[in-house]
Write an enzyme that holds these catalytic residues in place. Structure first.
Site, PDB file in Angstrom:
ATOM      1  CG  HIS A   1      -0.313   0.067   2.552  1.00  0.00           C
ATOM      2  ND1 HIS A   1       0.219   1.218   3.085  1.00  0.00           N
ATOM      3  CD2 HIS A   1      -0.131  -0.904   3.487  1.00  0.00           C
ATOM      4  CE1 HIS A   1       0.720   0.960   4.287  1.00  0.00           C
ATOM      5  NE2 HIS A   1       0.526  -0.324   4.551  1.00  0.00           N
TER       6      HIS A   1
ATOM      7  CB  CYS B   1       1.632  -3.396   5.512  1.00  0.00           C
ATOM      8  SG  CYS B   1      -0.031  -4.041   5.811  1.00  0.00           S
TER       9      CYS B   1
END
Length: 413
Positions: free
Chosen positions: A370, A388
């Site tokens: 992301h 992440c």
């Protein structure tokens, strides 16, 4: 909202078959999907994700086979010995007879060069081809080296007669004595990230305001030996610009710095008016989906590389999970995509709420690729996420547009 994939309308028989396939095909996904700590809550169960990935992969394989059969099946026309792709958006081909296709794919593709606007031609005794933003030259004297394909000095050619004042060395800007110009800010970041000296050449002007050939607006512009940069601040949404200023960092939107059509201008100046002849027999219509796509994330180097087949077509620095929230190692796949999402979570005595995370792609559990707007430490070795894979906004958007559900993601130490 997740965009609806092209393969969504499946028959009931197809759904049953593909669900069965999910139980036996992506064994590497089943083996690796163990609970992980992550910034996001998983949007679905591992078995649901596995079934979606298996269905998407089977559909993509079927589409690829169908595309190749359409090109060569009915009339049994063999594919050319030299790879040759047809670009329907512009009506011309790119071939690897001279290495132009490989060079285009490996050095930025349409983002940097645009699409072909001519076929190969001989100009000044050399084979060349025009693209919207560049002109490729074939140098057989460098066959097999990185200099087999080179870019013409179109910036120099199209600014003959301009009198650019010299730049002065100042703090935060790089001074190039070769052209007596400087480079800094977002233009410097773009230059370094997208190819540097080999692709753009040295700067031949300082930044100044000029009317844009793209939209007719007055834009901050800088010329290079092989390119012309324009600054489009509105392409980084206002919220992220505010966060950029508040945090004292430098972010990037995918189209915040744009290249203008020097290739088209140079071709017109030389009086060329090439006409498309349509696709050659056996030449597939260009699509990145013609190739097996995969992403490799290297935790040691903190770099991500996107591949089409064996060709690396995009590289981006990343920041991954810190100790205690380590990004999992293994072979995974993109199983869910959201253009924007709010991040909430609680683990290890910490809680977080972060709105408007752009270009989210889940790869295992709650671990996702992301965009990031609260730091700019990608590629520095600073690991700061809860598992992440953090990216600059421009890289996250490029990857989001390039992948499909089922795109393989290898995370290695």
């Amino acid at each position: 909202m997740t965009s609806r994939p092209w393969y969504a309308p499946l028959t009931m028989i197809g759904i049953v078959a593909l669900t069965t396939l999910a139980l036996v095909a992506p064994a590497e996904l089943r083996a690796r999907q163990r609970p992980t700590v992550a910034d996001f809550a998983p949007p679905m169960t591992p078995s649901e994700a596995q079934a979606i990935v298996a269905a998407a992969r089977a559909a993509e394989r079927a589409q690829r086979i169908e595309q190749m059969q359409q090109q060569s099946g009915q009339d049994a026309v063999p594919l050319p010995a030299v790879q040759n792709m047809y670009f329907a958006s512009s009506g011309f081909h790119i071939s690897d007879r001279t290495g132009f296709l490989s060079f285009w794919r490996r050095n930025g593709g349409d983002l940097i060069f645009g699409y072909p606007i001519s076929g190969e031609m001989v100009e000044d005794g050399r084979i060349v081809q025009y693209f919207e933003r560049a002109r490729f030259e074939y140098h057989p004297e460098h066959l097999g080296t990185d200099y087999q394909v080179m870019l013409s000095l179109l910036g120099n050619e199209l600014t003959q007669g301009y009198d650019f004042p010299d730049g002065q060395p100042t703090q935060g800007r790089i001074y190039f004595p070769e052209t007596r110009q400087t480079l800094g800010g977002k233009f410097l970041k773009f230059w370094q990230k997208r190819g540097g000296l080999r692709i753009f050449g040295y700067p031949i002007s300082e930044p100044f305001e000029e009317i844009s050939p793209i939209d007719g607006q007055v834009r901050i512009t800088q010329y290079f030996e092989r390119a012309r940069f324009e600054y489009h601040p509105e392409k980084l949404p206002a919220f992220y610009r505010q966060m950029e200023r508040a945090n004292g960092i430098m972010l990037a939107g995918l189209y915040e710095v744009q290249l203008t059509d020097l290739g088209r201008q140079a071709m017109q100046r030389r009086g060329h008016t090439p006409q498309s002849t349509g696709p050659m027999p056996g030449a597939p219509v260009w699509s990145s989906a013609l190739f097996e796509r995969r992403i490799e994330v290297n935790l040691s180097t903190q770099m991500l590389t996107a591949f089409e087949g064996e060709a690396p077509v995009y590289r981006a620095p990343v920041a991954t999970g810190r100790d205690g929230f380590n990004t999992p190692v293994g072979t995974f796949a993109v199983y869910s995509k959201l253009p924007i999402q709010t991040m909430t979570g609680s683990a290890g005595g910490e809680s977080w709420y972060v709105p408007d995370i752009p270009w989210v792609q889940y790869v295992v559990g709650g671990v996702a690729l992301h965009g990031t707007y609260w730091h700019d430490a990608w590629g520095t070795g600073v690991r700061m996420s809860h598992g992440c894979i953090n990216l600059n906004i421009d890289d996250a958007e490029w990857l989001y547009r390039w992948t499909d559900i089922g795109t393989r993601v290898d995370i290695i130490d």
